[in-house]
Design an enzyme around this catalytic site. Structure first.
Site, PDB file in Angstrom:
ATOM      1  N   GLU A  21       0.835  -1.213   0.000  1.00  7.61           N
ATOM      2  CA  GLU A  21       0.000   0.000   0.000  1.00  7.61           C
ATOM      3  C   GLU A  21       0.866   1.257   0.000  1.00  7.61           C
ATOM      4  O   GLU A  21       1.874   1.309   0.710  1.00  7.61           O
ATOM      5  CB  GLU A  21      -0.903  -0.022   1.247  1.00  7.61           C
ATOM      6  CG  GLU A  21      -2.251   0.595   1.013  1.00  7.61           C
ATOM      7  CD  GLU A  21      -3.089  -0.237   0.052  1.00  7.61           C
ATOM      8  OE1 GLU A  21      -3.268   0.237  -1.093  1.00  7.61           O
ATOM      9  OE2 GLU A  21      -3.552  -1.330   0.419  1.00  7.61           O
ATOM     10  N   SER A  55     -25.444   7.951 -15.031  1.00 11.72           N
ATOM     11  CA  SER A  55     -24.996   6.889 -14.133  1.00 11.72           C
ATOM     12  C   SER A  55     -26.084   6.619 -13.121  1.00 11.72           C
ATOM     13  O   SER A  55     -26.602   7.552 -12.502  1.00 11.72           O
ATOM     14  CB  SER A  55     -23.717   7.304 -13.398  1.00 11.72           C
ATOM     15  OG  SER A  55     -23.480   6.391 -12.339  1.00 11.72           O
ATOM     16  N   GLU A 138      -7.651  10.227 -14.311  1.00 14.24           N
ATOM     17  CA  GLU A 138      -7.905  10.471 -12.893  1.00 14.24           C
ATOM     18  C   GLU A 138      -6.948  11.510 -12.313  1.00 14.24           C
ATOM     19  O   GLU A 138      -7.354  12.388 -11.551  1.00 14.24           O
ATOM     20  CB  GLU A 138      -7.818   9.146 -12.119  1.00 14.24           C
ATOM     21  CG  GLU A 138      -8.244   9.279 -10.675  1.00 14.24           C
ATOM     22  CD  GLU A 138      -8.800   7.986 -10.076  1.00 14.24           C
ATOM     23  OE1 GLU A 138      -9.147   7.055 -10.826  1.00 14.24           O
ATOM     24  OE2 GLU A 138      -8.900   7.927  -8.844  1.00 14.24           O
ATOM     25  N   ASP A 150      -4.652   0.819  -9.382  1.00 12.56           N
ATOM     26  CA  ASP A 150      -6.058   0.454  -9.533  1.00 12.56           C
ATOM     27  C   ASP A 150      -6.399   0.126 -10.984  1.00 12.56           C
ATOM     28  O   ASP A 150      -7.097  -0.849 -11.274  1.00 12.56           O
ATOM     29  CB  ASP A 150      -6.964   1.600  -9.062  1.00 12.56           C
ATOM     30  CG  ASP A 150      -6.686   2.023  -7.631  1.00 12.56           C
ATOM     31  OD1 ASP A 150      -5.904   1.334  -6.945  1.00 12.56           O
ATOM     32  OD2 ASP A 150      -7.245   3.051  -7.212  1.00 12.56           O
TER      33      ASP A 150
HETATM   34  P1  ADP Z   1     -12.975   4.558  -4.843  1.00 13.60           P
HETATM   35  O1  ADP Z   1     -12.262   4.528  -6.146  1.00 13.60           O
HETATM   36  O2  ADP Z   1     -12.226   3.843  -3.769  1.00 13.60           O
HETATM   37  O3  ADP Z   1     -14.374   4.060  -4.917  1.00 13.60           O
HETATM   38  P2  ADP Z   1     -12.634   7.392  -5.241  1.00 13.60           P
HETATM   39  O4  ADP Z   1     -12.771   8.559  -4.331  1.00 13.60           O
HETATM   40  O5  ADP Z   1     -11.325   7.198  -5.923  1.00 13.60           O
HETATM   41  O6  ADP Z   1     -13.026   6.089  -4.378  1.00 13.60           O
HETATM   42  O7  ADP Z   1     -13.725   7.448  -6.380  1.00 13.60           O
HETATM   43  C1  ADP Z   1     -15.107   7.637  -6.059  1.00 13.60           C
HETATM   44  C2  ADP Z   1     -15.705   8.624  -7.031  1.00 13.60           C
HETATM   45  O8  ADP Z   1     -15.702   8.097  -8.357  1.00 13.60           O
HETATM   46  C3  ADP Z   1     -17.166   8.926  -6.758  1.00 13.60           C
HETATM   47  O9  ADP Z   1     -17.313   9.947  -5.798  1.00 13.60           O
HETATM   48  C4  ADP Z   1     -17.671   9.355  -8.125  1.00 13.60           C
HETATM   49  O10 ADP Z   1     -17.322  10.707  -8.399  1.00 13.60           O
HETATM   50  C5  ADP Z   1     -16.858   8.493  -9.060  1.00 13.60           C
HETATM   51  N1  ADP Z   1     -17.588   7.281  -9.475  1.00 13.60           N
HETATM   52  C6  ADP Z   1     -17.138   6.017  -9.372  1.00 13.60           C
HETATM   53  N2  ADP Z   1     -18.026   5.127  -9.895  1.00 13.60           N
HETATM   54  C7  ADP Z   1     -19.065   5.852 -10.338  1.00 13.60           C
HETATM   55  C8  ADP Z   1     -20.303   5.519 -10.983  1.00 13.60           C
HETATM   56  N3  ADP Z   1     -20.645   4.251 -11.276  1.00 13.60           N
HETATM   57  N4  ADP Z   1     -21.133   6.554 -11.296  1.00 13.60           N
HETATM   58  C9  ADP Z   1     -20.808   7.819 -11.020  1.00 13.60           C
HETATM   59  N5  ADP Z   1     -19.660   8.176 -10.419  1.00 13.60           N
HETATM   60  C10 ADP Z   1     -18.782   7.231 -10.078  1.00 13.60           C
HETATM   61 MG    MG Z   2     -10.449   5.465  -6.615  1.00 16.02          MG
END
Ligand code: ADP
Ligand code: MG
Length: 341
Positions: A21, A55, A138, A150
């Site tokens: 990590e 979404s 990202e 990731d």
């Molecule tokens: P993780 O990747 O661990 O879930 P992150 O903070 O990196 O956490 O990413 C989460 C963000 O990604 C959400 O707040 C949203 O903005 C976006 N996101 C991820 N999947 C979706 C989805 N299926 N629909 C809309 N937004 C999404």
């Molecule tokens: Mg993430």
């Protein structure tokens, strides 16, 4: 390039990091695997050059997520792909912001669907290219300083395998599949979602601060990185030798290092790890960037329920909301599910 297909559905998985990590952006090693929770992207050709997206998981009033999608398309165009106007529909079983990388699942699902639409075969080189484009989407378009683990896990994950990633390789991250026969060994991998949420897109957050501290050479942060890289190599040996107790001990040592040297744990993660180990798990650690999110626990399959119940009880005793558990196993990487036309 072929003429584009009118519609493509693709899926890309979330991931769990078994060990390693905060090493990706420090030129180190990590050992994630793709899970069965995934995001599905349905991509349809438009007559104009616009990008429209929906979404089912987007929080009302939140438009930030659209930048992930726009970023992926922009990076594919920058890589020389002729991406037309598209309608993009997303649905996901990966919890958002829960440390299982819903962000990479989203990016990789879109990129994989676009590859399918353009008729570009998903060979290993293309998968690597897409992982890079998604990481830049990202970091450069959303502003989340992620290290690339990731997206590689989501694009290159394989059924029954973890993915050893070595970011020290001068030719770009080197990836090696590592068979992970946990089920055959009578074991289970239990992910416990603490419910504590972080946002990696917050440039002032703890994740970005840790990156700066590593760049500045802060000794305790670097001690974590050095010892964690050693643990990843030891974990691969333990897996190869079927020494599951040793793998568990390395996971627990990783947690201690993230808690004490890297200081990215929170009490909810610590309690989940301690309780799981106290209830007979082989080992447990926080997984993902920290400041909330999930733990991963290696446990005998017939003790998994006992561990879950013990963690639930420990949370209840503190008055904390009951965590959500997922039994996970290494599943396939991103794939095109269907094409029309
Ligand atoms: P993780 O990747 O661990 O879930 P992150 O903070 O990196 O956490 O990413 C989460 C963000 O990604 C959400 O707040 C949203 O903005 C976006 N996101 C991820 N999947 C979706 C989805 N299926 N629909 C809309 N937004 C999404
Ligand atoms: Mg993430």
């Amino acid at each position: 390039m072929h003429s584009p297909r009118p519609a493509v559905v693709a899926r890309a998985p979330g991931r769990v990091n078994l060990i390693g990590e905060h090493t990706d952006y420090n030129g180190g090693q990590c050992l994630p695997f793709a899970i069965r929770l995934a995001t599905t992207a349905t991509v349809t050709l438009r007559a104009d050059d616009q990008l429209r997206m929906t979404s089912t998981e987007a929080a009302p009033g939140d438009a930030l997520w659209q930048r992930y999608v726009v970023g992926v398309v922009a990076e594919l165009r920058a890589a020389g792909w002729t991406v037309p106007g598209l309608d993009i529909g997303l649905a996901s079983t990966v919890p958002l912001g829960g440390g299982l990388s819903s962000s990479a699942a989203l990016e990789c699902a879109v990129a994989t669907a676009v590859a399918g639409l353009l008729g570009i075969p998903l060979d290993a080189d293309t998968r690597r290219l897409l992982a890079g484009a998604c990481r830049r989407a990202e970091t450069d378009h959303v502003g989340a300083p992620t290290g690339g683990m990731d997206q590689l896990a989501s694009m290159l994950g394989a059924e029954g395998h973890a993915l050893l990633v070595d970011f020290a390789d001068p030719g770009g991250p080197a990836t090696t599949p590592v068979p992970l026969p946990v089920t055959a060994a009578g074991l289970a991998l239990l992910v416990t979602d603490t419910g504590v949420r972080h946002s990696l897109a917050d440039g002032d957050g703890g994740y970005a601060q840790r990156r700066r501290e590593c760049e500045a050479g802060e000794p305790r942060r670097l001690r974590h990185v050095t010892t964690e890289n050693d643990r990843v190599r030891a974990a691969v040996e333990a897996i190869d030798d079927g020494e599951w107790d040793r793998l568990g001990a390395l996971m627990t040592a990783s947690h201690a290092s993230l808690r004490d040297d890297f200081e990215v744990s929170v009490p909810q993660l610590d309690l989940a790890v301690e309780t799981a180990n106290g209830a007979g798990a082989l080992g447990s650690r926080m997984t993902g960037g920290g400041f909330g999110g999930c733990t991963i626990t290696l446990v005998a399959a017939d003790r998994a329920a006992v561990v879950r119940e013990a963690v639930d009880a420990a949370y209840a005793e503190r008055g904390w909301a009951r965590p959500v558990h997922h039994l996970v196993e290494p599943g396939p990487g991103a794939e095109v599910l269907s094409t029309a036309g």
